[in-house]
Write a protein that holds these residues in place. Structure first.
Motif, short mmCIF file in Angstrom:
data_model
loop_
_atom_site.label_atom_id
_atom_site.label_comp_id
_atom_site.label_asym_id
_atom_site.label_seq_id
_atom_site.Cartn_x
_atom_site.Cartn_y
_atom_site.Cartn_z
N TYR A 177 65.56 50.37 119.47
CA TYR A 177 64.15 50.09 119.16
C TYR A 177 64.01 48.90 118.21
N ILE A 178 64.80 48.89 117.16
CA ILE A 178 64.61 47.89 116.10
C ILE A 178 65.05 46.49 116.55
N SER A 179 65.97 46.40 117.51
CA SER A 179 66.42 45.08 117.93
C SER A 179 65.32 44.31 118.65
N ASP A 180 64.44 45.02 119.37
CA ASP A 180 63.36 44.36 120.11
C ASP A 180 62.03 44.42 119.38
N ILE A 205 58.04 55.68 113.12
CA ILE A 205 58.00 54.26 112.80
C ILE A 205 57.28 53.52 113.92
N ALA A 206 56.65 52.40 113.55
CA ALA A 206 55.99 51.54 114.54
C ALA A 206 56.28 50.10 114.18
N GLY A 207 56.82 49.36 115.14
CA GLY A 207 57.15 47.97 114.93
C GLY A 207 56.25 47.05 115.72
N LYS A 208 56.83 46.00 116.28
CA LYS A 208 56.06 45.01 117.01
C LYS A 208 55.35 45.62 118.21
N HIS A 209 56.00 46.58 118.88
CA HIS A 209 55.39 47.31 119.98
C HIS A 209 55.84 48.76 119.91
N GLY A 210 55.02 49.66 120.48
CA GLY A 210 55.42 51.04 120.64
C GLY A 210 55.65 51.79 119.35
#
Length: 933
Positions: free
Chosen positions: A449-452, A470-475
Motif C-alpha cells: 500500500y505505502i509504495s504506491d 490509514i489513508a494515503g494518496k488513494h484508498g
C-alpha cells in the motif's frame, strides 16, 4: 508534535547521469563542473519535486525517493551571454522553472514528462521484493527544455511566482513588474510604491523578499528598511489595486533588528517573521484588516543568536522550522513550544574535529517533504571552507493528531513515520510508577500500500486501541493491532478510484471513510466492516454528500460530518435485525456566523448533556466543542422564536489540541483539556460552567478564567491517562558522542496532575468535590505522593508571603482536605523532611505541633512514620525532649516485635550521641524523665 528521530541523511548533488541543455538552445556535450557549490535548494508547491542550483547547473529531484531525475549544465557561451546562476523559482503548477542570473536574466525552462519511468525494479524471474514508501513502480522520467529568456535592465531585487505571472521587485526603482510565464512580456503596467498608501512616501523603499500564499491570497514583503508589509490585491472597477498594512517594524520591536525571513501558515492564519537578532515573531492575520502579534519564539537560556535565514511551516501548520545563519536549526510547535534545537551545551563543545553534520553550524535554506516527515536542509554555505555539494535530510516522527485531530488519536499516543506507526502500549501495561518503562509498539505499514500511496494523510485508531486505519494518496487500509494483520483492497482499481478527504473514524468494528470519487468528482461516506474484505461487494452502507468533507466525528451512535459548505450533518447509525447497517440523516446545522473559514476547522466534537428520557442522541441536548485555527469555541444549542440554532463563544486562544474524556472522575463529567504549547488549561466540568446565555455568532472575548485551572509541563504532552492521573509526553534527546554525526532519540516523560485538580477545587471552596475526586485515585501506589506534592507546592507558594496562614491562605484548606485520608501523617512528615527548615514554622502552624503528630502516629501504630517525626523533633526540640520520644518509640517498637526498627533507631541515636556511654546516659535520663511524667 514533531520530533527528530534517528540520524540525518546526507545527499550529494553529484549526478549519476547528466542532461546537458544550453541556455541558448545550443545542445552541446560540454563538461560541466559537478563540484560547484550549492546556491539554493527549493521545492515546488506540493513538495513532490525540488531543485538544486549551482552557479552553472540546475538539477531536478524527486522527494520520495530522493533521486535526481534531470539536470542542465549551462554552456560557457550561455554563461558569458546571460551570467552565472543566482536564484531559482517554481511556477505554482510545476510546469515551468526559472533561473535568475547575476546579469538580471530570467531563463525559463519547461518541465516535460516523458511518460516513462526511470529507476524501475526489474527482475528476470518472478520473485518477492519490497519497495519503500513512495517508490511504487519507479520514478517518472522528466526533462527540462529551454523556452525563452527575459532581461530586466532595471535589475531584480527579488521575485515571487503566482499562477498568472512572475511578480518582480525592481532594483533600480521602487516598483513592481509583472512578467508573463508564456513569453516573458509585461502583463500590465508596473506598480510604483509611492502609489501605495500603506508604504510611507518619504522612504526610498525596495522590496528585498516576497512570499505569496494562494489560500489566503496575501503577499508578505520584506522592505529594504527592515520592515514587513502585508499586501493583497482588491478588485475595484475591474482593476486590481494593492492594499495592505505594516506588519513588522524594527523601531517598534526593541532589540529584534531588521526582518530577514518570512513565511505564511494558512491553516492557523499566522505569519512568521525572522529577524537579525535571531527572534521569530508570529502574527495573527486571520482577518486581513486586523493583524496582531500572537507570540515570539526565542530559545530560553540563550543570550545571543545569529540572524534567521530560513523559515518553513509544515503543510498542516502545526510545526515551524527555523534556520539560523550560525546556530543551526530548531523546530517549534505552532504556538511556541521548542521541540528540537541544535543549540545545546554539548553542541557548543563538540562542533569541531571530524563532526560531519554541518547544518549544526548554520542553515541557509530548508523545507518540508510532502509527508512533513523529512526536513531538507542546505547548510550555511558562507561558513564552509571549499565546496558545498551536499544537503541533509532530517527524519521526523510526528503525532497522528497533526493529520487527523480525532478524540481517539488524542487519547492514544500514536506517532507516525514514513513507513510505520508507533503506539504507546498503555492498554496492556499497568503503570505503577511515575517513571514507567514505556513500551512502544511498532506497526509497520504494508509495503504493497505505502509504495504506491505515499504519503499517509490520515491515521485513525479505534477507541479501544485494537484497530488502526490509514489513508494515503488513494484508498485506505486497516490493521488489527493485536494480530498485526492488514487488510487492503483486493482490486487495486477500486483502491485507486477514490481519495480519503476529511478523515476516517471507527464505529465499533466498522470503518467510516469520507471519500472523494476521482472520476465524477462526487463525495460520499463509505462504511466497511473490519471482519470483511475491502471491496464494493462487502460495503455495509454508503451515504452521498453534496460537498467535500472537512471533518468526521463520532460519539456513541451519532456521526457528525462537517462539510465545505459550512454545514454540520448529524447521522444516526443503527443495526437492523438482519445485521445490515442503517445510516439516517437526522438534521443539518448551519454554522454561518460561527465559522468564517471552514477549511481552518481542526476538530469538532460534542458534549452529551443529560437529555429527556428516550432522547439520548438528540443533538438538541448536546453542546459542541470546535477548534478553529487554534481558537477553542463552545457552541450550545438554543431555540429562539421556534428556530433551533447554536450560539457560540470562545473558551481559549492559541490551542494546539484539546481532549474531552468520556470517563467520569468523581463528580466531574465532560472535563475539557486544552494545550496551548506551554500549559494545560482544564475545565473540570465544562457543561456546568457554560450554562449562561451565549451570544449570537462567535464572541471573541475570553471565558472566565475561574472556570478552569492551568498547569505547565517541561515536555510536550502526548496522551492524558485520566484513570491513572498522569500525562504522558515526549522529550527530544540528542547524542553527539562517539560518532562523527548526531543521533536523535525520544525520551518518554510523565507528569502527575491529581494535585492540580484538587488544588483547584479547594481554591473554590469545593472540599467535598476535591475529596470525591481524590478518592478515585486512592488505589494508585503513587497517590500518597500526589498528596505530598499538593502540600509541598502550597507551602512553598505561601510561606514566603507570611509567617502564619492568613485569611486567604490555601494551606488550612489543604490540611483539612488531607485529614480525610489515612496517609495524612505520612504525607506531612515527608513534606517536612523535603522542605527547608525555615519553612517548618509555617507548615506546623497549620498541621499542628510535631509532638502531637508524633503521638498520633504512636496511637495509630504508624511506627515508621513516627520515626520520621522523631527526626523533625530532634531538629526542633532540645536533646532531653527528643531523647524521651526516642525511648518511647523504641519501647513501642519492641512491644510490636519490630526488631529491625529498634535496631535502626539505636543506630540512629548512636550517630547523634557519639559514644556508648553518652547513649546510655541519654537513655537513663530519658527513662527517668518518662517515669516522673
Amino acid at each position: 508534535m514533531y520530533w527528530v528521530y534517528g540520524s540525518a541523511k546526507v545527499i550529494s548533488n553529484q549526478a549519476s547521469f547528466e542532461e546537458e541543455i544550453s541556455a541558448n538552445r545550443d545542445e552541446k556535450n560540454v563538461g560541466g563542473s559537478l563540484d560547484e557549490s550549492l546556491l539554493a535548494i527549493k521545492r515546488n508547491s506540493n513538495g513532490v519535486l525540488f531543485a538544486t542550483l549551482t552557479a552553472k547547473s540546475l538539477a531536478l529531484w524527486t522527494t520520495k525517493p530522493t533521486a535526481m531525475v534531470a539536470k542542465i549544465i549551462r554552456t560557457e557561451e550561455s554563461i558569458e551571454q546571460h551570467g552565472l546562476n543566482q536564484d531559482v523559482f517554481w511556477k505554482p503548477d510545476s510546469t515551468t522553472i526559472v533561473i535568475l542570473t547575476i546579469d538580471m536574466f530570467f531563463l525559463f525552462y519547461q518541465i516535460v514528462s516523458n511518460s516513462s519511468y526511470v529507476y524501475q525494479y526489474r527482475f528476470e524471474a518472478a520473485q518477492s521484493y519490497v519497495t519503500g514508501p513512495g517508490h511504487g513502480n519507479g520514478i517518472m522520467s522528466l526533462s527540462m527544455r529551454f523556452r525563452h529568456s527575459k532581461q530586466l535592465t532595471s535589475g531584480v531585487q527579488c521575485a515571487v511566482p503566482t499562477n498568472e505571472e512572475l511578480i518582480v521587485s525592481e532594483k533600480a526603482r521602487a516598483a513592481i513588474r509583472y512578467i508573463s510565464w508564456l513569453d516573458g512580456s509585461d502583463t500590465k503596467e508596473p506598480t510604483f510604491f509611492d502609489e501605495l498608501g500603506f508604504i510611507p512616501a518619504d522612504i526610498d523603499c525596495r522590496i528585498h523578499y516576497i512570499v505569496y500564499d494562494k489560500f489566503m491570497d496575501i503577499f508578505c514583503w520584506i522592505a529594504s528598511n527592515g520592515a514587513v508589509y502585508l499586501a493583497y490585491r482588491k478588485t475595484k472597477q475591474d482593476k486590481k489595486e494593492w492594499q495592505g498594512c505594516c506588519l513588522y517594524n524594527e523601531i517598534d520591536q526593541e532589540n529584534k533588528g531588521r526582518a530577514t525571513a518570512i513565511t505564511v501558515n494558512r491553516k492557523f492564519g499566522l505569519v512568521a517573521v525572522g529577524t537579525e537578532g535571531g527572534s521569530v515573531l508570529c502574527y495573527s492575520v486571520l482577518d486581513k484588516s486586523s493583524v496582531s502579534l500572537s507570540h515570539t519564539l526565542f530559545p530560553k537560556n540563550t543570550t545571543e543568536l545569529s540572524k534567521v535565514t530560513s523559515l518553513s511551516w509544515t503543510s498542516d501548520g502545526y510545526m515551524l522550522a527555523v534556520g539560523w545563519e550560525r546556530h543551526g536549526v530548531s523546530l517549534w510547535s505552532v504556538f511556541g513550544r521548542l521541540l528540537f534545537s541544535t543549540i545545546s551545551e554539548d553542541s557548543l563543545t563538540l562542533l569541531s574535529g571530524n563532526f560531519q553534520d554541518a547544518f549544526f553550524h548554520g542553515a541557509h535554506q530548508l523545507f518540508w517533504s510532502p509527508s512533513n516527515q523529512e526536513l531538507f536542509i542546505l547548510q550555511n554555505i558562507s561558513l564552509e571552507d571549499g565546496v558545498v555539494d551536499k544537503f541533509y535530510i532530517l527524519p521526523i516522527v510526528k503525532s497522528a493528531v497533526t493529520g487527523f485531530h480525532s478524540p481517539d488519536n488524542v487519547r492514544h499516543a500514536l506517532l507516525q513515520m514514513d513507513d510505520r506507526l508507533y503506539l504507546y502500549n498503555k492498554v496492556d501495561q499497568e503503570i505503577e510508577g511515575l517513571n514507567p518503562d514505556v513500551i512502544w509498539q511498532t506497526i509497520q505499514y504494508p509495503s504493497a500500500y505505502i509504495s504506491d500511496n505515499w504519503p499517509i494523510k490520515y491515521v485513525s485508531i479505534s477507541y479501544d486501541g485494537k484497530y488502526v486505519a490509514i489513508a494515503g494518496k488513494h484508498g485506505v487500509a486497516h490493521c488489527n493491532i493485536t494480530t498485526g494483520r492488514w487488510k487492503l483492497f483486493g482490486d487495486q482499481l477500486q483502491e485507486q478510484e477514490f481519495v480519503c478527504h476529511g478523515g476516517l473514524v471507527w464505529y465499533k468494528k466498522i470503518l467510516i471513510v469520507a471519500c472523494d470519487l476521482i472520476e465524477d468528482n462526487s463525495h460520499e461516506l463509505r462504511f466497511y466492516s473490519r471482519e470483511n474484505n475491502l471491496d464494493y461487494s462487502y460495503m455495509l452502507a454508503c451515504a452521498k454528500l453534496a460537498n467535500p468533507v472537512i471533518y468526521l466525528s463520532i460519539m456513541d451512535d451519532s456521526l457528525l460530518v462537517y462539510t465545505m459548505d459550512n454545514i454540520l450533518h448529524d447521522y444516526r447509525i443503527s443495526t437492523r435485525s438482519d445485521g445490515s447497517l442503517d445510516v439516517e440523516l437526522l438534521q443539518q446545522i448551519s454554522f454561518e456566523g460561527v465559522i468564517s473559514v471552514p477549511g481552518r476547522v481542526q476538530c469538532i466534537t460534542w458534549l452529551q448533556e443529560k437529555p429527556a428520557e428516550g432522547s439520548f442522541n438528540d443533538p438538541r441536548h448536546s453542546s459542541i466543542i470546535i477548534l478553529i485555527a487554534g481558537k477553542l469555541v463552545y457552541a450550545s444549542p438554543q431555540e429562539i422564536d421556534g428556530v433551533f440554532q447554536y450560539k457560540a463563544r470562545k473558551l481559549s486562544d492559541r490551542v494546539e489540541y484539546f481532549y474531552v474524556p468520556n470517563k467520569t472522575i468523581g463528580s466531574q463529567q465532560n472535563s475539557l483539556w486544552s494545550y496551548d504549547g506551554q500549559s494545560f488549561q482544564v475545565w473540570a466540568s465544562i457543561l456546568r460552567h457554560n450554562t449562561g446565555e451565549a451570544t449570537a455568532g462567535l464572541d471573541f472575548t475570553e471565558s472566565d478564567g475561574d472556570e478552569s485551572f492551568r498547569f505547565s509541563l517541561d515536555f510536550y504532552p502526548r496522551s492524558i491517562l485520566l484513570e491513572k492521573g498522569i500525562v504522558i509526553g515526549l522529550e527530544q534527546s540528542t547524542s553527539m558522542t562517539h560518532s562523527p554525526f548526531a543521533s536523535f532519540k525520544l525520551l518518554t516523560k510523565s507528569h502527575l496532575f491529581i494535585h492540580h485538580a484538587v488544588r483547584h477545587f479547594l481554591s473554590k471552596g469545593l472540599e467535598s468535590e476535591a475529596v470525591t475526586y481524590a478518592l478515585c485515585y486512592q488505589r494508585l501506589k503513587y497517590f500518597a505522593h500526589s498528596l505530598e506534592v499538593l502540600l509541598h507546592q502550597v507551602l512553598e507558594d505561601e510561606a514566603d508571603a507570611s509567617a502564619t496562614p492568613g485569611k486567604d491562605a490555601e494551606l488550612p484548606s489543604v490540611v483539612q482536605f488531607l485529614n480525610h485520608f489515612p496517609q495524612y501523617l505520612d504525607v506531612v512528615v515527608r513534606c517536612a523532611r523535603k522542605t527547608e527548615v525555615a519553612l517548618w514554622g509555617y507548615l506546623f502552624s497549620a498541621v499542628g505541633n510535631p509532638r502531637e503528630l508524633f503521638e498520633r502516629c504512636i496511637d495509630a501504630d504508624q511506627l515508621k512514620t513516627a520515626t520520621s517525626y522523631l527526626i523533625v523533633l530532634q531538629t526542633l526540640e532540645p536533646v532531653s525532649v527528643s531523647s524521651k520520644y526516642s525511648v518511647r518509640l523504641i519501647q513501642k517498637a519492641y512491644e510490636a516485635n519490630e526488631i529491625t526498627l529498634c535496631r535502626d533507631l539505636v543506630r540512629y541515636l548512636s550517630s547523634i550521641y557519639g559514644s556508648e556511654m553518652s547513649l546510655r546516659e541519654a537513655f537513663t535520663s530519658a527513662i527517668s524523665s518518662s517515669k516522673e511524667t
